[in-house]
Design a protein around this motif. Structure first.
Motif, PDB file in Angstrom:
ATOM      1  N   LEU A   1       0.825  -1.202   0.000  1.00 29.71           N
ATOM      2  CA  LEU A   1       0.000   0.000   0.000  1.00 29.71           C
ATOM      3  C   LEU A   1       0.864   1.259   0.000  1.00 29.71           C
ATOM      4  O   LEU A   1       0.533   2.241  -0.670  1.00 29.71           O
ATOM      5  N   LYS A   2       1.968   1.206   0.726  1.00 27.36           N
ATOM      6  CA  LYS A   2       2.868   2.357   0.785  1.00 27.36           C
ATOM      7  C   LYS A   2       3.435   2.669  -0.599  1.00 27.36           C
ATOM      8  O   LYS A   2       3.463   3.838  -1.017  1.00 27.36           O
ATOM      9  N   LYS A   3       3.861   1.654  -1.312  1.00 24.58           N
ATOM     10  CA  LYS A   3       4.421   1.841  -2.651  1.00 24.58           C
ATOM     11  C   LYS A   3       3.364   2.429  -3.591  1.00 24.58           C
ATOM     12  O   LYS A   3       3.631   3.390  -4.323  1.00 24.58           O
ATOM     13  N   ALA A   4       2.169   1.883  -3.548  1.00 25.55           N
ATOM     14  CA  ALA A   4       1.089   2.378  -4.405  1.00 25.55           C
ATOM     15  C   ALA A   4       0.719   3.817  -4.038  1.00 25.55           C
ATOM     16  O   ALA A   4       0.486   4.650  -4.919  1.00 25.55           O
ATOM     17  N   PHE A   5       0.662   4.117  -2.736  1.00 18.29           N
ATOM     18  CA  PHE A   5       0.368   5.477  -2.283  1.00 18.29           C
ATOM     19  C   PHE A   5       1.408   6.450  -2.818  1.00 18.29           C
ATOM     20  O   PHE A   5       1.072   7.501  -3.375  1.00 18.29           O
ATOM     21  N   GLN A   6       2.675   6.095  -2.662  1.00 16.25           N
ATOM     22  CA  GLN A   6       3.753   6.973  -3.127  1.00 16.25           C
ATOM     23  C   GLN A   6       3.692   7.181  -4.633  1.00 16.25           C
ATOM     24  O   GLN A   6       3.905   8.302  -5.113  1.00 16.25           O
TER      25      GLN A   6
END
Length: 118
Positions: free
Chosen positions: A5-10
């Motif tokens: 989720l962090k990668k997609a958010f970024q």
């Protein structure tokens, strides 16, 4: 925040910022909404996301969006901290501040992958 989720958010935030710099505010806001769904459960991403939504509202001279984002900035971090966020909500002022929405498409798949990899 789960790494998926962090990668997609970024990624969504970077796309939004690039579009913002190119004065493509409507397209930027679309990616900010996607990022909001991904990051709303986490204090810092949630707050940063609303800051960028406010910036877009200012650039578009959208008084409703500006007012709505000021309110959301005031409560977003607290909501994330205490776990009171409306899951799936896209974060824009066109959606009620506590309205829960379904998470669909590729974002739903990301949440499912993150859940399986916990």
């Amino acid at each position: 925040m789960h790494p998926i989720l962090k990668k997609a958010f970024q990624e969504e935030m970077e796309i939004a910022k690039t579009l913002y710099k190119d004065s493509k505010y409507t397209e930027s806001f679309f990616h900010l909404e996607r990022a909001h769904i991904l990051g709303q459960r986490f204090v810092l991403p949630h707050t940063v996301n609303h800051w960028w939504m406010l910036k877009v509202g200012i650039r578009k001279k959208d008084k409703r969006e500006v007012f709505g984002q000021i309110i959301r900035l005031a409560v977003a971090g607290i909501g994330s901290l205490i776990g009171r966020v409306p899951i799936g909500n896209t974060g824009g002022s066109n959606i009620g501040i506590m309205k829960v929405l379904p998470i669909e498409g590729d974002l739903k798949v990301l949440f499912e992958k993150a859940e399986k990899n916990e």
